[in-house]
Motif scaffolding. Structure first.
Motif, PDB file in Angstrom:
ATOM      1  N   LEU A  49     -37.121  87.639  14.307  1.00 47.47           N
ATOM      2  CA  LEU A  49     -36.014  87.716  13.367  1.00 47.47           C
ATOM      3  C   LEU A  49     -34.884  86.824  13.872  1.00 47.47           C
ATOM      4  O   LEU A  49     -34.217  87.145  14.848  1.00 47.47           O
ATOM      5  CB  LEU A  49     -35.534  89.167  13.233  1.00 47.47           C
ATOM      6  N   ASP A  50     -34.702  85.683  13.199  1.00 43.45           N
ATOM      7  CA  ASP A  50     -33.649  84.726  13.546  1.00 43.45           C
ATOM      8  C   ASP A  50     -32.554  84.852  12.483  1.00 43.45           C
ATOM      9  O   ASP A  50     -32.654  84.270  11.398  1.00 43.45           O
ATOM     10  CB  ASP A  50     -34.239  83.312  13.570  1.00 43.45           C
ATOM     11  N   MET A  51     -31.522  85.600  12.792  1.00 45.14           N
ATOM     12  CA  MET A  51     -30.510  85.910  11.779  1.00 45.14           C
ATOM     13  C   MET A  51     -29.741  84.681  11.328  1.00 45.14           C
ATOM     14  O   MET A  51     -29.480  84.508  10.127  1.00 45.14           O
ATOM     15  CB  MET A  51     -29.547  86.971  12.316  1.00 45.14           C
ATOM     16  N   GLU A  52     -29.360  83.827  12.262  1.00 48.52           N
ATOM     17  CA  GLU A  52     -28.571  82.650  11.881  1.00 48.52           C
ATOM     18  C   GLU A  52     -29.340  81.775  10.907  1.00 48.52           C
ATOM     19  O   GLU A  52     -28.796  81.309   9.898  1.00 48.52           O
ATOM     20  CB  GLU A  52     -28.182  81.851  13.120  1.00 48.52           C
ATOM     21  N   ARG A  53     -30.614  81.569  11.171  1.00 51.78           N
ATOM     22  CA  ARG A  53     -31.433  80.764  10.261  1.00 51.78           C
ATOM     23  C   ARG A  53     -31.637  81.485   8.938  1.00 51.78           C
ATOM     24  O   ARG A  53     -31.605  80.860   7.866  1.00 51.78           O
ATOM     25  CB  ARG A  53     -32.784  80.476  10.912  1.00 51.78           C
ATOM     26  N   LEU A  54     -31.816  82.799   8.999  1.00 49.00           N
ATOM     27  CA  LEU A  54     -32.028  83.583   7.780  1.00 49.00           C
ATOM     28  C   LEU A  54     -30.820  83.509   6.858  1.00 49.00           C
ATOM     29  O   LEU A  54     -30.960  83.390   5.633  1.00 49.00           O
ATOM     30  CB  LEU A  54     -32.314  85.041   8.150  1.00 49.00           C
ATOM     31  N   PHE A  55     -29.595  83.536   7.425  1.00 51.67           N
ATOM     32  CA  PHE A  55     -28.397  83.578   6.604  1.00 51.67           C
ATOM     33  C   PHE A  55     -27.970  82.203   6.084  1.00 51.67           C
ATOM     34  O   PHE A  55     -27.019  82.118   5.300  1.00 51.67           O
ATOM     35  CB  PHE A  55     -27.245  84.193   7.403  1.00 51.67           C
ATOM     36  N   LEU A  78     -23.677  85.157   3.463  1.00 48.72           N
ATOM     37  CA  LEU A  78     -23.611  85.925   4.702  1.00 48.72           C
ATOM     38  C   LEU A  78     -23.395  85.055   5.941  1.00 48.72           C
ATOM     39  O   LEU A  78     -23.014  85.571   6.993  1.00 48.72           O
ATOM     40  CB  LEU A  78     -24.901  86.735   4.877  1.00 48.72           C
ATOM     41  N   LEU A  79     -23.638  83.754   5.844  1.00 50.18           N
ATOM     42  CA  LEU A  79     -23.548  82.901   7.031  1.00 50.18           C
ATOM     43  C   LEU A  79     -22.130  82.860   7.579  1.00 50.18           C
ATOM     44  O   LEU A  79     -21.926  82.934   8.801  1.00 50.18           O
ATOM     45  CB  LEU A  79     -24.041  81.484   6.720  1.00 50.18           C
ATOM     46  N   SER A 137     -21.135  84.121  11.318  1.00 47.65           N
ATOM     47  CA  SER A 137     -20.586  83.160  12.277  1.00 47.65           C
ATOM     48  C   SER A 137     -19.297  83.661  12.918  1.00 47.65           C
ATOM     49  O   SER A 137     -18.942  83.246  14.024  1.00 47.65           O
ATOM     50  CB  SER A 137     -20.327  81.820  11.582  1.00 47.65           C
ATOM     51  N   GLN A 138     -18.587  84.551  12.234  1.00 49.22           N
ATOM     52  CA  GLN A 138     -17.296  85.016  12.727  1.00 49.22           C
ATOM     53  C   GLN A 138     -17.360  86.395  13.380  1.00 49.22           C
ATOM     54  O   GLN A 138     -16.449  86.775  14.114  1.00 49.22           O
ATOM     55  CB  GLN A 138     -16.292  85.074  11.567  1.00 49.22           C
ATOM     56  N   ILE A 139     -18.425  87.135  13.145  1.00 56.57           N
ATOM     57  CA  ILE A 139     -18.499  88.515  13.610  1.00 56.57           C
ATOM     58  C   ILE A 139     -18.806  88.583  15.101  1.00 56.57           C
ATOM     59  O   ILE A 139     -19.476  87.697  15.650  1.00 56.57           O
ATOM     60  CB  ILE A 139     -19.586  89.290  12.812  1.00 56.57           C
ATOM     61  N   SER A 140     -18.315  89.603  15.767  1.00 55.18           N
ATOM     62  CA  SER A 140     -18.629  89.860  17.174  1.00 55.18           C
ATOM     63  C   SER A 140     -19.496  91.116  17.226  1.00 55.18           C
ATOM     64  O   SER A 140     -18.981  92.237  17.100  1.00 55.18           O
ATOM     65  CB  SER A 140     -17.349  90.057  17.997  1.00 55.18           C
ATOM     66  N   ASN A 162     -20.355  90.564  -2.232  1.00 53.99           N
ATOM     67  CA  ASN A 162     -19.590  91.794  -2.094  1.00 53.99           C
ATOM     68  C   ASN A 162     -19.639  92.321  -0.665  1.00 53.99           C
ATOM     69  O   ASN A 162     -18.660  92.871  -0.160  1.00 53.99           O
ATOM     70  CB  ASN A 162     -20.140  92.846  -3.066  1.00 53.99           C
ATOM     71  N   PHE A 163     -20.775  92.127  -0.008  1.00 58.68           N
ATOM     72  CA  PHE A 163     -20.940  92.508   1.397  1.00 58.68           C
ATOM     73  C   PHE A 163     -19.844  91.871   2.250  1.00 58.68           C
ATOM     74  O   PHE A 163     -19.207  92.531   3.076  1.00 58.68           O
ATOM     75  CB  PHE A 163     -22.318  92.047   1.867  1.00 58.68           C
ATOM     76  N   VAL A 164     -19.622  90.571   2.036  1.00 56.36           N
ATOM     77  CA  VAL A 164     -18.633  89.827   2.824  1.00 56.36           C
ATOM     78  C   VAL A 164     -17.215  90.184   2.394  1.00 56.36           C
ATOM     79  O   VAL A 164     -16.335  90.428   3.232  1.00 56.36           O
ATOM     80  CB  VAL A 164     -18.879  88.313   2.687  1.00 56.36           C
ATOM     81  N   GLU A 165     -16.998  90.244   1.096  1.00 56.33           N
ATOM     82  CA  GLU A 165     -15.645  90.470   0.578  1.00 56.33           C
ATOM     83  C   GLU A 165     -15.112  91.849   0.950  1.00 56.33           C
ATOM     84  O   GLU A 165     -13.922  92.014   1.238  1.00 56.33           O
ATOM     85  CB  GLU A 165     -15.652  90.310  -0.948  1.00 56.33           C
TER      86      GLU A 165
END
Length: 341
Positions: free
Chosen positions: A120-126, A131-132, A136-139, A211-214
């Motif tokens: 599961l490669d999240m960065e590539r998936l998003f 969601l990218l 990219s900003q989340i810790s 909506n997930f991001v917002e």
């Protein structure tokens, strides 16, 4: 004399379990024990037809629990012509298990023809999704419910990109789902995100990702999961109460009756670990959600208990039952995973 005879029979049973387990699985490797045509098939090609059944493990855990194994095996059994894909964060493209590996469930699943295990490669998936920017900003280390929130995000992106059906890893399939674009109701006005299916690039899932991001707030349990699905469904549809066991529809989306996946509601989850007489038929259900997130006392399937869950394993995931439940040394327990809501 009787004790010696019982001990001898126990030893024979144990050796028989080990022998047949090894005979069936051939080895304890992961990718190297797969047929060449299976291990070399690319992920994009596999998912491109939009018919996959998708499971996720967003922790680093490498050995699936018996419940995860049952969920994946039962889906492979119900959908023999469709690829069943388990994405695992702990895998990478060069993963090789040692010859003395105890990853019994992984070996069991990799031996099933239509089951595929992928990193599961999240960065590539998003990539190419809303969601990218969020990812990219989340810790992750500071997120309270990161394993679950990241799982909520991944399932949206995978099904939006490729289509198919997503299932939590505590969902046991019992018959095929006839719908293409659907959400699963937990109640008349509340949607689950533990099971859903869509054709590729469906606009509902794109709007869910926006909506997930917002409205991202990981401190509220379910805000990015079932609460997200419910608030988006209410924007798309005018929800009404279910009548008998009939599904609801609006636009090109079906909202499936709670009995389809949740005939036993989450306050009653312990009933799966009880003996029923008679046992329910689940004639209106496509799959059963076992609510493993509620299972804080780590109830497990006990061989010979005749509980509802044992009989579900016996019928719908016989390999898992035979090698991880019947043979004592095969039992694997663990913490509820993020796919077990």
């Amino acid at each position: 004399m009787l004790k010696e005879l019982q001990l001898s029979l126990s030893v024979i049973l144990l050796l028989a379990c080990v022998f047949f387990y090894q005979l069936t699985l051939k080895s304890v490797c992961l990718f190297s024990c797969l047929p060449p045509s299976k291990s070399q098939q690319g992920l994009e090609a596999l998912l491109s037809h939009g018919r996959s059944i998708v499971f996720l493990e967003t922790s680093e855990r490498m050995e699936p629990s018996p419940l995860v194994s049952c969920a994946v095996e039962s889906a492979a059994k119900i959908y023999p012509e469709r690829p069943v894909v388990l994405f695992m964060k702990g895998l990478n493209n060069s993963t090789q298990l040692p010859t003395n590996s105890t990853y019994r469930a992984l070996s069991l699943l990799s031996a099933i023809d239509n089951v595929f295990l992928f990193p599961l490669d999240m960065e590539r998936l998003f990539e190419d999704t809303p969601l990218l920017s969020w990812y990219s900003q989340i810790s992750a280390s500071t997120e309270r419910h990161w394993l679950h929130v990241s799982s909520d995000a991944c399932r949206l992106a995978i099904i939006w990109k490729y289509g198919g059906i997503y299932m939590d890893t505590d969902v046991i399939s019992i018959r095929p789902i006839p719908e293409e674009n659907f959400l699963a109701a937990q109640s008349s006005h509340y949607s689950s995100n533990g099971v859903f299916g869509f054709l590729p690039r469906h606009p509902f899932l794109w709007e869910c990702m926006e909506n997930f991001v917002e409205h991202y707030n990981s401190d509220i349990w379910g805000n990015q999961g079932p609460n997200l699905m419910t608030r988006m469904l209410k924007l798309w549809c005018k929800l009404r109460d279910f009548q008998e066991v009939s599904d609801l529809g609006c636009q090109n989306l079906s909202f499936l009756h709670p009995h389809r996946f949740y005939p036993i509601s989450y306050p009653q989850w312990r009933r799966y670990y009880e003996v029923w007489d008679p046992e329910p038929s689940f004639n209106y259900s496509y799959a059963l959600h076992l609510w493993n997130y509620m299972n804080h006392n780590k109830k497990v399937v006990v061989r010979g208990s005749n509980t509802l869950v044992e009989n579900l394993y016996r019928k719908h995931c016989p390999r898992t039952y035979r090698y991880l439940i019947q043979c004592p040394e095969g039992l694997v327990t663990g913490m509820p995973g993020p796919g077990n809501k």
